[in-house]
Scaffold this active site. Sequence first.
Site, PDB file in Angstrom:
ATOM      1  N   HIS A  18      -0.810   8.965  -7.820  1.00 21.26           N
ATOM      2  CA  HIS A  18       0.522   9.149  -7.107  1.00 21.26           C
ATOM      3  C   HIS A  18       1.067  10.519  -7.658  1.00 21.26           C
ATOM      4  O   HIS A  18       1.361  11.402  -7.229  1.00 21.26           O
ATOM      5  CB  HIS A  18       1.330   8.018  -7.314  1.00 21.26           C
ATOM      6  CG  HIS A  18       0.838   6.848  -6.556  1.00 21.26           C
ATOM      7  ND1 HIS A  18       0.937   5.364  -7.183  1.00 21.26           N
ATOM      8  CD2 HIS A  18       0.296   6.534  -5.266  1.00 21.26           C
ATOM      9  CE1 HIS A  18       0.445   4.775  -6.315  1.00 21.26           C
ATOM     10  NE2 HIS A  18       0.256   5.129  -5.075  1.00 21.26           N
ATOM     11  N   LYS A  42       2.004  -7.173   0.199  1.00 21.28           N
ATOM     12  CA  LYS A  42       1.530  -7.219  -1.152  1.00 21.28           C
ATOM     13  C   LYS A  42       2.380  -8.136  -2.043  1.00 21.28           C
ATOM     14  O   LYS A  42       3.766  -8.015  -1.740  1.00 21.28           O
ATOM     15  CB  LYS A  42       1.552  -5.834  -1.607  1.00 21.28           C
ATOM     16  CG  LYS A  42       0.385  -5.079  -0.689  1.00 21.28           C
ATOM     17  CD  LYS A  42       0.144  -3.565  -1.283  1.00 21.28           C
ATOM     18  CE  LYS A  42      -0.704  -2.937  -0.379  1.00 21.28           C
ATOM     19  NZ  LYS A  42      -0.721  -1.433  -0.659  1.00 21.28           N
ATOM     20  N   ARG A  91      -7.806   8.694  -0.570  1.00 24.10           N
ATOM     21  CA  ARG A  91      -8.971   8.645  -1.566  1.00 24.10           C
ATOM     22  C   ARG A  91     -10.402   8.412  -0.798  1.00 24.10           C
ATOM     23  O   ARG A  91     -10.393   7.494   0.100  1.00 24.10           O
ATOM     24  CB  ARG A  91      -8.770   7.432  -2.528  1.00 24.10           C
ATOM     25  CG  ARG A  91      -7.917   7.487  -3.567  1.00 24.10           C
ATOM     26  CD  ARG A  91      -7.629   6.127  -4.079  1.00 24.10           C
ATOM     27  NE  ARG A  91      -7.220   5.194  -2.928  1.00 24.10           N
ATOM     28  CZ  ARG A  91      -6.498   3.815  -2.965  1.00 24.10           C
ATOM     29  NH1 ARG A  91      -6.503   3.318  -4.371  1.00 24.10           N
ATOM     30  NH2 ARG A  91      -6.324   3.322  -2.066  1.00 24.10           N
ATOM     31  N   SER A 129      -2.926   1.039  -7.350  1.00 25.66           N
ATOM     32  CA  SER A 129      -1.697   0.290  -7.652  1.00 25.66           C
ATOM     33  C   SER A 129      -2.267  -1.165  -8.069  1.00 25.66           C
ATOM     34  O   SER A 129      -2.148  -1.714  -9.142  1.00 25.66           O
ATOM     35  CB  SER A 129      -0.365   0.209  -6.964  1.00 25.66           C
ATOM     36  OG  SER A 129       0.013   1.403  -6.901  1.00 25.66           O
TER      37      SER A 129
HETATM   38  O1  PNS Z   1       1.661   2.408  -0.862  1.00 31.01           O
HETATM   39  P1  PNS Z   1       1.489   1.507   0.489  1.00 31.01           P
HETATM   40  O2  PNS Z   1       1.600   0.168   0.090  1.00 31.01           O
HETATM   41  O3  PNS Z   1       0.309   2.026   1.248  1.00 31.01           O
HETATM   42  O4  PNS Z   1       2.831   2.140   1.294  1.00 31.01           O
HETATM   43  C1  PNS Z   1       2.982   1.708   2.513  1.00 31.01           C
HETATM   44  C2  PNS Z   1       4.311   2.014   3.249  1.00 31.01           C
HETATM   45  C3  PNS Z   1       5.487   1.474   2.471  1.00 31.01           C
HETATM   46  C4  PNS Z   1       4.262   3.590   3.286  1.00 31.01           C
HETATM   47  C5  PNS Z   1       4.088   1.421   4.637  1.00 31.01           C
HETATM   48  O5  PNS Z   1       3.954   0.026   4.470  1.00 31.01           O
HETATM   49  C6  PNS Z   1       5.275   1.769   5.570  1.00 31.01           C
HETATM   50  O6  PNS Z   1       5.370   2.993   6.093  1.00 31.01           O
HETATM   51  N1  PNS Z   1       6.227   0.636   5.737  1.00 31.01           N
HETATM   52  C7  PNS Z   1       7.240   0.735   6.506  1.00 31.01           C
HETATM   53  C8  PNS Z   1       7.108   0.155   7.746  1.00 31.01           C
HETATM   54  C9  PNS Z   1       6.573   1.149   8.832  1.00 31.01           C
HETATM   55  O7  PNS Z   1       7.144   2.013   9.252  1.00 31.01           O
HETATM   56  N2  PNS Z   1       5.924   0.553   9.495  1.00 31.01           N
HETATM   57  C10 PNS Z   1       5.005   1.382  10.630  1.00 31.01           C
HETATM   58  C11 PNS Z   1       4.156   2.399  10.119  1.00 31.01           C
HETATM   59  S1  PNS Z   1       2.480   1.515   9.749  1.00 31.01           S
END
Ligand code: PNS
Length: 161
Positions: A18, A42, A91, A129
Amino acid sequence: MPRLAIYPGSFDPLTLGHLDVIERAARLFDRVIVSVGVNSAKQPLLTPEQRAQGIRESVMNLGNIEVDSFQGLLAAHAERKGASAIVRGLRATADFEYEFQMATVNRKLNSTIETVFLMTKWEHSYLSSTIVKEIARLGGDYSSLVPEPVARIIAEALSGR
Ligand code: PNS
């Protein structure tokens, strides 16, 4: 117009992969906001505050990075902040389907915000993570996988401080 990007993620915890994406995004955009989001699928190791604190301490040498957290839709958060881009690390092949879906949904929600993917460095391609969390919970050494401030915050969280 200064170019502002949001780099969203769970960052539970922030890894060296990150951090590499943050450093590269900081060179591409005028300002980058690293936004800690809540992914309910998660099991968290750190609270959003602990994650944000670890990120803040890890990016202190970079002048154009801010850290915040958000709840609800990423597209709405990015729009509120006035971002023109969402940055995500990618990745090898493992992330593609999920990232493709997320980028497509976010474009549906707000077509003015472009998702930009940065390929993670080869040496970080194995890192996630989830792996760090598992090593930490099972008592292994994760100190070479995360920035030093994050390692300290994980150790404090595991010892209940
Ligand atoms: O590091 P991650 O867990 O892949 O991050 C995921 C994250 C937090 C960026 C994603 O879950 C997110 O954008 N959540 C907010 C909800 C949202 O906007 N959902 C619609 C798009 S999929």
